[in-house]
Scaffold this motif. Sequence first.
Motif, mmCIF file in Angstrom:
data_model
loop_
_atom_site.group_PDB
_atom_site.id
_atom_site.type_symbol
_atom_site.label_atom_id
_atom_site.label_comp_id
_atom_site.label_asym_id
_atom_site.label_seq_id
_atom_site.Cartn_x
_atom_site.Cartn_y
_atom_site.Cartn_z
ATOM 1 N N UNK A 82 0.735 -1.254 0.212
ATOM 2 C CA UNK A 82 0.105 -0.017 0.171
ATOM 3 C C UNK A 82 0.705 1.294 -0.014
ATOM 4 N N UNK A 83 1.985 1.182 0.702
ATOM 5 C CA UNK A 83 2.875 2.360 0.533
ATOM 6 C C UNK A 83 3.566 2.423 -0.695
ATOM 7 N N UNK A 84 3.908 1.245 -1.382
ATOM 8 C CA UNK A 84 4.447 1.467 -2.500
ATOM 9 C C UNK A 84 3.286 2.006 -3.438
ATOM 10 N N UNK A 85 2.195 1.916 -3.646
ATOM 11 C CA UNK A 85 1.147 2.474 -4.460
ATOM 12 C C UNK A 85 1.111 3.963 -4.088
ATOM 13 N N UNK A 86 1.051 4.293 -2.812
ATOM 14 C CA UNK A 86 1.014 5.794 -2.258
ATOM 15 C C UNK A 86 2.224 6.321 -2.995
ATOM 16 N N UNK A 87 3.535 5.796 -2.885
ATOM 17 C CA UNK A 87 4.650 6.109 -3.499
ATOM 18 C C UNK A 87 4.395 6.309 -5.419
#
Length: 451
Positions: A82-87
């Motif tokens: 999920x953090x990767x998607x935000x990045x």
Amino acid sequence: MLRTLDLRNRAGGDRDYRDLLPRAEFDVDAAVEVVRPICDAVRDHGEHALREYSERFDHVVPERFRVPAEALGRALNELDPELRAAFETSITRRRTVSQAERGETSVEVELAPGAHVGQRMIPVGRVGLYVPGGLAPLASSVIMNVVPAQVAGVGSLALASPPQREFGGLPHPNILALCALLGIDEVYAVGGAQAVAMFAHGVPGLCPRVDLITGPGNIYVVAAKRLLKGLVGIDSEAGTTEIGILADDSADPVFVAADLVSQAEHDPNAAAVLVTDSEPLVAAVAAELDRQVPASKHADRIRTALTGPQSAVIMVADLEQGLDVINAYAAEHLELQVRDAAGVAGRIRNAGAIFVGSYSPVSLGDYSAGSTHVLPTGGCACHSSGLNVKSFLRAVHVIDYDADALAAIGHGVELFAEAEDLPAHAAAITARLDRVADRRGTGRPGTGADA
């Protein structure tokens, strides 16, 4: 929690307010003398000095200053999906805006037959990007530095961020993951003034010198950039973060307080300034601060920033005076929580970035709005811009006149040069005009040819 500065009975334009407004203390001159021996040591002793300062300031010495490729890959593989998607969303939006910022890469003007002047936008050859890792590991700064540099076409990018003891002497994993996501494989576990010196001087066998250094940092990073400016280019001397909010009685006090708190969270010296003509709003914001600050993870840091001399509520008589005051303040981040915020935005002259309306908070710009968050501080927004694609480009004029075009204007150039008592400048023109005259079998072109 915020002190009040009442300017309602003080008339004047924005320049009259500048000396009255709160500012964070930021004595770069004093810090330059602190970092001078550090920068000199890196220049003279290379990796040995980096090891010494890494142990002294970061309390850990990396096994290797250049981060291994496997560490970058591992950080990306272990990144929360999920953090990767935000990045990735942040990268996409910043890249889209950057591509629009780049605009035309070259222009050419024909001033007369055979007389052409063009301009090429040429990327800087090699850039050193600094990403802080002190009170907060600012992974978002990777995006803000790397993406516009890539869009500009910079051929060689190196990134430095402080080693972290809890991560075995590597920079924060989120920083490494973003580097891997963006294809940056030259990453150094070096922080502070020594990282700036490493980029500026180069370290044999480790890091070739760069042409330009960008990225935010503490006062010692800023001081090193000032000290080494000229040897390399720098983006700016950015100080501690600041937020200015222009608000009227339509503003939501929950939002106003939350945004003041969000920027105060950065640093005990962060500046938070609210400019308003509404006493009821001030009272409601004060109540919200009393509620929100104790509930915050970094309450002590926030409270220090909000009660410091750099932060205040500024009371104004009306929106017109508020505009003068906020233009005088020239905030790094300016929020407009007023009626017709879009219309008011068109009247702002001095701000690093303008956040329009209640649903465009600074936090959005810090991460995923698509805008830059590397912005001028300390009132410098009245003359400087935030980091963008053009920060990584140089405008180079290309002058192309043929013989006839020079002959048409040459006599005027001779006169201009003689008027400045630079006869050799005139002679460089004369030699060519004589050659043109010989070729034509005519006398020297006179003033009539210039008309």
